[in-house]
Write a protein that holds these residues in place. Structure first.
Motif, PDB file in Angstrom:
ATOM      1  N   PRO A 281       0.810  -1.220   0.000  1.00 33.81           N
ATOM      2  CA  PRO A 281       0.000   0.000   0.000  1.00 33.81           C
ATOM      3  C   PRO A 281       0.841   1.266   0.000  1.00 33.81           C
TER       4      PRO A 281
ATOM      5  N   VAL B  71       1.391   6.952   0.640  1.00 33.15           N
ATOM      6  CA  VAL B  71       0.315   5.996   0.894  1.00 33.15           C
ATOM      7  C   VAL B  71      -0.450   5.827  -0.419  1.00 33.15           C
TER       8      VAL B  71
ATOM      9  N   THR C 227      -1.870  -1.260   6.005  1.00 29.10           N
ATOM     10  CA  THR C 227      -1.188   0.005   5.709  1.00 29.10           C
ATOM     11  C   THR C 227      -0.478   0.536   6.947  1.00 29.10           C
TER      12      THR C 227
END
Length: 260
Positions: A5, A19, A32
């Motif tokens: 991610p 991100v 994440t």
């Protein structure tokens, strides 16, 4: 094709961590959070990395919040564990020995604002919006939002943002001290990298000392903080960088710091 991610790249001593969940507006799920923790561990250990820039993929969001779909089915115990997982990761960012700059390119809501606030500096696009809207879901901030917002913006602003749950624009966030700078969206990357590059050429051990004094020392009383600063100040005199910096000043030349 990587299932990570995150996207990670390096530019002249600056590590950019993005991100990368654009289909979810970069929302933070457990995977994440874990990936970010690992990425910041790696950046802390890599001597070639002097500064970290954290941002989100796409033009819409820095991080739009925690992943509601993942949270909706959690039990109370699982909810507590999820909160602790997020807080551990954000504490890792906050305690980084290298400057971390949040490049806020869009929505930074809920967990996204909490992630931005644990960074040392925040630069926002003029189109960005920030807020703690958890109240609208029957929730409270769980990744440190109540505490860091209180410390950055004061009690009145923290209560307003958390109780009302309405986002504010970047200009208002700057007025409240939540972000350091607001720049036109088209200039966000250039302005952030300009600051990051400036910090990347500074004395790494002095940067670390300043971070330690303000982050660690700021969590103590004044007398303890002053003692901590004095100890760090003395330690700096053992470094080659201190001798290089003072010599360069006296010799009227630009210093070259090597983190020793």
């Amino acid at each position: 094709m990587s299932d990570s991610p995150l996207l990670i790249s390096d530019r002249d001593g600056v590590r950019v961590i993005t991100v990368h969940r654009p289909e979810k507006l970069n929302a933070l799920n457990a995977a994440t959070l874990d990936a970010l923790h690992t990425a910041f561990d790696a950046a802390a250990e890599d001597a070639a990395v002097r500064v970290v820039v954290l941002t989100g993929a796409g033009p819409k969001a820095f991080v739009a919040g925690a992943d509601i779909a993942e949270m909706a089915g959690l039990t109370p115990v699982q909810g507590r564990d999820f909160s602790q997982r997020g807080q551990r990761m954000m504490r890792r960012v906050e305690r980084m020995p290298k400057p971390v700059i949040a490049m806020i390119n869009g929505f930074a809501l809920g967990g996204g604002l909490e992630l931005a606030m644990c960074c040392h500096l925040r630069i926002a696009a003029d189109s960005a919006k920030v807020g703690q809207p958890e109240i609208n879901l029957g929730l409270i901030p769980g990744f440190g939002g109540t505490q860091r917002l209180l410390r950055l913006a004061g009690r009145a602003a923290a209560l307003e943002l958390c109780l009302a749950g309405a986002p504010i624009d970047a200009a208002r966030a700057h007025q409240l001290g939540i972000v350091n700078r607001v720049v036109p969206a088209a200039e966000l990357d250039a302005e952030t990298m300009k600051l990051a590059t400036q910090l990347a050429t500074a004395a790494p051990l002095a940067l670390r000392g300043i971070l330690d004094c303000i982050i660690h020392g700021g969590e103590t009383g004044l007398e303890e903080g002053l003692e901590y600063e004095t100890a760090q100040f003395g330690l700096i005199f053992s470094t080659d960088d201190m001798r290089e910096g003072t010599s360069a000043f006296l010799e009227r030349r630009k210093p070259e710091f090597h983190g020793r």
